[in-house]
Motif scaffolding. Structure first.
Motif, PDB file in Angstrom:
ATOM      1  N   LEU A   1       0.794  -1.226   0.000  1.00 43.91           N
ATOM      2  CA  LEU A   1       0.000   0.000   0.000  1.00 43.91           C
ATOM      3  C   LEU A   1       0.828   1.279   0.000  1.00 43.91           C
ATOM      4  CD1 LEU A   1      -2.664  -1.014   2.699  1.00 43.91           C
ATOM      5  CD2 LEU A   1      -2.800  -1.299   0.208  1.00 43.91           C
ATOM      6  N   LEU A   2       2.156   1.177   0.000  1.00 45.23           N
ATOM      7  CA  LEU A   2       2.980   2.367   0.195  1.00 45.23           C
ATOM      8  C   LEU A   2       3.488   2.992  -1.100  1.00 45.23           C
ATOM      9  CD1 LEU A   2       5.137   1.207   3.249  1.00 45.23           C
ATOM     10  CD2 LEU A   2       2.772   2.040   3.170  1.00 45.23           C
ATOM     11  N   ARG A   3       3.275   2.344  -2.221  1.00 40.12           N
ATOM     12  CA  ARG A   3       3.810   2.867  -3.475  1.00 40.12           C
ATOM     13  C   ARG A   3       3.211   4.233  -3.790  1.00 40.12           C
ATOM     14  NH1 ARG A   3       3.213  -1.375  -5.899  1.00 40.12           N
ATOM     15  NH2 ARG A   3       5.330  -2.149  -5.544  1.00 40.12           N
ATOM     16  N   GLY A   4       4.075   5.248  -3.946  1.00 36.46           N
ATOM     17  CA  GLY A   4       3.630   6.591  -4.263  1.00 36.46           C
ATOM     18  C   GLY A   4       3.079   7.364  -3.082  1.00 36.46           C
ATOM     19  N   LEU A   5       3.091   6.772  -1.893  1.00 34.17           N
ATOM     20  CA  LEU A   5       2.529   7.417  -0.709  1.00 34.17           C
ATOM     21  C   LEU A   5       3.570   8.305  -0.029  1.00 34.17           C
ATOM     22  CD1 LEU A   5       0.069   7.538   1.261  1.00 34.17           C
ATOM     23  CD2 LEU A   5       1.152   5.657   2.518  1.00 34.17           C
ATOM     24  N   THR A   6       3.208   9.543   0.283  1.00 35.83           N
ATOM     25  CA  THR A   6       4.074  10.422   1.060  1.00 35.83           C
ATOM     26  C   THR A   6       3.887  10.095   2.538  1.00 35.83           C
ATOM     27  OG1 THR A   6       3.934  12.197  -0.580  1.00 35.83           O
ATOM     28  CG2 THR A   6       4.619  12.813   1.652  1.00 35.83           C
ATOM     29  N   ILE A   7       4.972   9.681   3.186  1.00 36.99           N
ATOM     30  CA  ILE A   7       4.887   9.263   4.586  1.00 36.99           C
ATOM     31  C   ILE A   7       5.634  10.290   5.423  1.00 36.99           C
ATOM     32  CG2 ILE A   7       5.375   7.411   6.237  1.00 36.99           C
ATOM     33  CD1 ILE A   7       5.430   5.497   3.803  1.00 36.99           C
ATOM     34  N   ASP A   8       4.908  11.135   6.131  1.00 37.12           N
ATOM     35  CA  ASP A   8       5.542  12.225   6.867  1.00 37.12           C
ATOM     36  C   ASP A   8       4.913  12.475   8.236  1.00 37.12           C
ATOM     37  OD1 ASP A   8       3.107  13.242   6.072  1.00 37.12           O
ATOM     38  OD2 ASP A   8       3.921  14.813   4.791  1.00 37.12           O
ATOM     39  N   ARG A   9       4.092  11.536   8.720  1.00 38.69           N
ATOM     40  CA  ARG A   9       3.433  11.715  10.007  1.00 38.69           C
ATOM     41  C   ARG A   9       3.713  10.534  10.926  1.00 38.69           C
ATOM     42  NH1 ARG A   9      -0.772  11.846   6.538  1.00 38.69           N
ATOM     43  NH2 ARG A   9      -1.818  10.152   7.665  1.00 38.69           N
TER      44      ARG A   9
ATOM     45  N   TYR B   1       7.712  12.861  18.610  1.00 40.70           N
ATOM     46  CA  TYR B   1       6.854  13.603  19.537  1.00 40.70           C
ATOM     47  C   TYR B   1       6.570  15.023  19.053  1.00 40.70           C
ATOM     48  CZ  TYR B   1       7.380   9.675  22.680  1.00 40.70           C
ATOM     49  OH  TYR B   1       7.348   8.408  23.224  1.00 40.70           O
ATOM     50  N   GLN B   2       7.510  15.671  18.380  1.00 39.67           N
ATOM     51  CA  GLN B   2       7.254  17.005  17.855  1.00 39.67           C
ATOM     52  C   GLN B   2       6.217  16.971  16.742  1.00 39.67           C
ATOM     53  OE1 GLN B   2      10.719  19.340  16.854  1.00 39.67           O
ATOM     54  NE2 GLN B   2      11.737  18.911  18.804  1.00 39.67           N
ATOM     55  N   ARG B   3       6.305  15.974  15.888  1.00 38.91           N
ATOM     56  CA  ARG B   3       5.333  15.883  14.806  1.00 38.91           C
ATOM     57  C   ARG B   3       3.964  15.468  15.315  1.00 38.91           C
ATOM     58  NH1 ARG B   3       8.980  13.197   9.873  1.00 38.91           N
ATOM     59  NH2 ARG B   3      10.689  14.717  10.003  1.00 38.91           N
ATOM     60  N   LEU B   4       3.930  14.721  16.408  1.00 34.86           N
ATOM     61  CA  LEU B   4       2.638  14.407  17.016  1.00 34.86           C
ATOM     62  C   LEU B   4       1.950  15.673  17.493  1.00 34.86           C
ATOM     63  CD1 LEU B   4       2.960  11.189  19.259  1.00 34.86           C
ATOM     64  CD2 LEU B   4       1.599  11.488  17.182  1.00 34.86           C
ATOM     65  N   LYS B   5       2.734  16.582  18.106  1.00 31.69           N
ATOM     66  CA  LYS B   5       2.169  17.841  18.579  1.00 31.69           C
ATOM     67  C   LYS B   5       1.643  18.678  17.416  1.00 31.69           C
ATOM     68  CE  LYS B   5       5.064  18.241  22.720  1.00 31.69           C
ATOM     69  NZ  LYS B   5       6.112  19.060  23.398  1.00 31.69           N
TER      70      LYS B   5
END
Length: 275
Positions: free
Chosen positions: A106-114, A268-272
Motif C-alpha cells: 500500500l505504500l507505493r507513491g505514498l508520502t509518509i511524513d506523520r 513527539y514534535q510531529r505528534l504535537k
C-alpha cells in the motif's frame, strides 16, 4: 532476589526477572550445527547485509577460499536456519499459502511524513559467541523511531505478536502496517491483532528489498555500530546491550533525513503538530 543464572531458577522465572518473553531465553546453539557453522553464518550475514540479492550459489562462490571451499548446499541450509533468502526475483515466488493470505503493498507513491501513519517490521539474525538469536523490531516509518523489539531463540510467531502488542498499547494504532511476506507476519495470530485495531495491512512484493528499506537500514546500523564490534556470551548480555543501543538510537542518534533530530524528537514534535 535470586540471580537469574542460578541453576535452581526455572527458565520461566529467569525470563520474568529479566522482563523478557520465554522465547527470548537464550539456550545456546541449535542442534544440528556442524563445526564451523556459526563462524560461517556470521560471514554469510555480513555479506548478505551488503548484497541481499545474492542467493546460495553466489554466496558460496564469494565465501570460498582455496584453503576452505564452501558448498552451496551448506550455505542454503544455513540461510534457511538464519531465516534469509535471496531478494532476486524467481519464478513462482508469488504463490500464496491458502491459510496465509498475502496483502497488497500500500505504500507505493505514498508520502509518509506523520507519526503513526505507517509502521514497519522485520526479523534479523543475531550472532552470539556460541549460538545465535533472532531479533524483531517495529519502527515508525516516518520518524524512524523503534517502537518495540523482542528477542527469540526460534523463528516462531509469538515473539513477533508480543512486539506488535507492546507497540500498539504504548503508541496506539498506525494507519498502515507494512511487513514482508514471512510466515510470522502473514499468520492469523499476527494479522488478527492488526485487524482488531483496524489497521490496514501492507506487505512487500517478493524480491522488493526497497519496499521496507528503512528497517533494513536499521539492521545495518545496529550490526556495524554494535553487534559486530562485540561478542555476546549469553542472551542476558545481548538483551541488556540491545536495550542500551535502542535507547541511544531513539534518544541520541540524530538523522540527517530528520533535520538532524533524533527519532524521539521527530516523533513527539510531529505528534504535537498533528494534534
Amino acid at each position: 532476589m535470586i540471580a537469574t543464572g542460578h541453576p535452581d531458577v526455572s527458565v520461566e522465572r529467569r525470563c520474568e526477572l529479566l522482563g523478557v518473553a520465554r522465547a527470548s531465553y537464550y539456550r545456546g546453539p541449535a542442534s544440528g550445527l556442524r563445526s564451523g557453522d556459526l563462524a560461517l553464518m556470521r560471514r554469510i550475514d555480513e555479506l548478505y547485509l551488503q548484497h541481499p540479492w545474492m542467493g546460495s550459489r553466489s554466496l558460496a562462490d564469494h565465501l570460498t577460499i582455496p584453503e576452505e571451499p564452501v558448498g552451496r548446499d551448506r550455505v542454503r541450509r544455513l540461510m534457511l536456519l538464519m531465516g534469509i533468502q535471496s531478494l532476486s526475483p524467481k519464478p513462482g515466488t508469488s504463490k500464496r499459502h491458502p491459510k496465509h493470505p498475502v496483502y497488497p503493498y500500500l505504500l507505493r507513491g505514498l508520502t509518509i511524513d506523520r507519526p503513526n501513519q505507517v509502521w514497519a517490521t522485520d526479523i534479523t539474525y543475531i550472532p552470539m559467541a556460541r549460538g545465535f538469536m533472532y531479533l524483531v523490531a517495529i519502527m515508525d516509518w516516518g520518524t524512524r523511531k523503534v517502537l518495540s523489539w523482542r528477542l527469540s531463540n526460534t523463528l516462531d510467531t509469538r515473539f513477533c505478536v508480543e512486539a506488535l502488542k507492546e507497540a500498539l498499547f504504548k503508541y496506539g494504532a498506525p494507519e498502515i502496517f507494512n511487513s514482508d511476506q514471512g510466515c510470522q507476519f502473514t499468520s492469523e495470530a499476527f494479522t488478527s491483532v492488526l485487524k482488531q485495531w483496524n489497521v490496514r495491512i501492507s506487505m512487500d512484493g517478493k524480491g522488493r528489498f526497497k519496499d521496507n528499506i528503512f528497517i533494513e537500514r536499521l539492521w545495518r546500523t545496529l550490526k556495524y555500530e554494535r553487534i559486530y564490534l562485540r561478542t555476546y556470551e549469553t542472551g542476558t548480555e545481548l538483551f541488556k546491550d540491545l536495550t542500551d543501543w535502542f535507547n541511544w538510537y531513539n534518544n541520541g542518534r540524530k538523522h540527517t533525513s530528520l533535520d538532524k533530530q533524533t527519532p524521539d524528537e521527530a516523533y513527539y514534535q510531529r505528534l504535537k503538530l498533528a494534534a
